[in-house]
Design a protein around this motif. Structure first.
Motif, short mmCIF file in Angstrom:
data_model
loop_
_atom_site.label_atom_id
_atom_site.label_comp_id
_atom_site.label_asym_id
_atom_site.label_seq_id
_atom_site.Cartn_x
_atom_site.Cartn_y
_atom_site.Cartn_z
N LYS A 1 0.84 -1.21 0.00
CA LYS A 1 0.00 0.00 0.00
C LYS A 1 0.87 1.25 0.00
O LYS A 1 0.64 2.18 -0.77
CB LYS A 1 -0.93 0.00 1.21
N LEU B 1 -0.72 14.04 -0.26
CA LEU B 1 -1.23 14.21 -1.63
C LEU B 1 -2.23 15.36 -1.77
O LEU B 1 -2.23 16.06 -2.78
CB LEU B 1 -1.89 12.91 -2.11
N LEU C 1 -6.01 3.76 -6.72
CA LEU C 1 -6.18 3.09 -5.43
C LEU C 1 -7.27 2.02 -5.56
O LEU C 1 -8.27 2.24 -6.25
CB LEU C 1 -6.57 4.09 -4.34
N LEU D 1 -6.25 9.33 -8.11
CA LEU D 1 -6.55 8.55 -6.91
C LEU D 1 -7.63 7.51 -7.18
O LEU D 1 -7.52 6.36 -6.76
CB LEU D 1 -6.96 9.46 -5.76
N TYR E 1 -0.41 9.30 3.64
CA TYR E 1 -0.15 9.66 2.25
C TYR E 1 -1.20 10.62 1.67
O TYR E 1 -0.87 11.48 0.86
CB TYR E 1 -0.01 8.40 1.39
N LEU E 2 -2.44 10.48 2.10
CA LEU E 2 -3.46 11.41 1.60
C LEU E 2 -3.23 12.83 2.12
O LEU E 2 -3.48 13.81 1.41
CB LEU E 2 -4.86 10.92 1.95
N ASP F 1 -3.13 5.21 4.72
CA ASP F 1 -3.90 6.09 3.84
C ASP F 1 -3.85 7.53 4.36
O ASP F 1 -3.63 8.46 3.59
CB ASP F 1 -5.37 5.62 3.78
N LEU G 1 2.03 6.99 -6.51
CA LEU G 1 0.99 7.99 -6.78
C LEU G 1 1.48 9.40 -6.50
O LEU G 1 1.14 10.34 -7.22
CB LEU G 1 -0.27 7.69 -5.96
N ILE G 2 2.29 9.56 -5.46
CA ILE G 2 2.84 10.89 -5.14
C ILE G 2 3.75 11.36 -6.27
O ILE G 2 3.66 12.50 -6.72
CB ILE G 2 3.57 10.86 -3.78
N ASN H 1 2.49 1.77 -3.35
CA ASN H 1 1.52 2.31 -4.31
C ASN H 1 1.34 3.82 -4.09
O ASN H 1 1.32 4.59 -5.06
CB ASN H 1 0.18 1.58 -4.18
N TYR H 2 1.23 4.23 -2.83
CA TYR H 2 1.11 5.66 -2.54
C TYR H 2 2.35 6.43 -2.96
O TYR H 2 2.25 7.54 -3.50
CB TYR H 2 0.82 5.90 -1.06
#
Length: 162
Positions: free
Chosen positions: A4, A144, A40, A36, A140-141, A137, A11-12, A7-8
């Motif tokens: 996870k 982001l 995700l 996102l 990282y959120l 989550d 994504l960043i 993956n983040y």
């Protein structure tokens, strides 16, 4: 690093690359929610809500039609607008006052978004599975969410607003 988290991290990198040099806020919000939503697993909705004139107003989103106005203190998004702190909800049916924009939603995470240290709104992610979101989550959120402004100071801001 967990799958996870990896993956983040990707994504960043993608978010920074995707939004690099773009100053239009709506374009940036639109691309980030799309990134996102498609990047995700187990999501049925991703939305920005902007804090304007004392309420949250829907911004760019992916998913089924969403609530357009949310009062401060109402539902998960409104609670975050009131407390300025992330809410991770494993089962939305157990959250008092939950607003069901999509009946398929079972879990949710909402992070506060700050711009220049001022509360700007929230980023809301919904899942059709229970217990989808956790502290990974959240971490990282929070990083982001403010990329739309060309900054990454969101994590620092949440801890300063009590």
């Amino acid at each position: 690093m967990t799958a996870k988290a990896k993956n983040y991290a990707l994504l960043i990198q993608q978010a920074h690359s995707l939004l690099a040099g773009e100053t239009d806020l709506i374009a940036n919000m639109s691309n980030l929610v799309a990134l996102l939503f498609h990047g995700l697993p187990n999501l049925n909705g991703v939305a920005y809500y902007r804090f304007k004139e004392g309420e949250l107003i829907l911004g760019p989103f992916q998913g089924k039609p969403a609530c357009m106005h949310i009062q401060v203190g109402r539902g998960v998004c409104g609670t975050v607008a009131q407390t300025r702190k992330t809410e991770i909800v494993a089962n939305v049916h157990e959250f008092a006052g939950h607003i069901a924009c999509d009946a398929a939603s079972k879990s949710e995470i909402v992070v506060p978004v700050f711009k220049d240290t001022k509360f700007w709104g929230v980023l809301d992610l919904d899942s059709p599975a229970y217990g989808t979101f956790d502290e990974v989550d959240k971490k990282y959120l929070l990083e982001l969410a403010p990329v739309i402004f060309g900054e990454t100071a969101n994590l620092r801001q949440e801890t300063q607003h009590h």
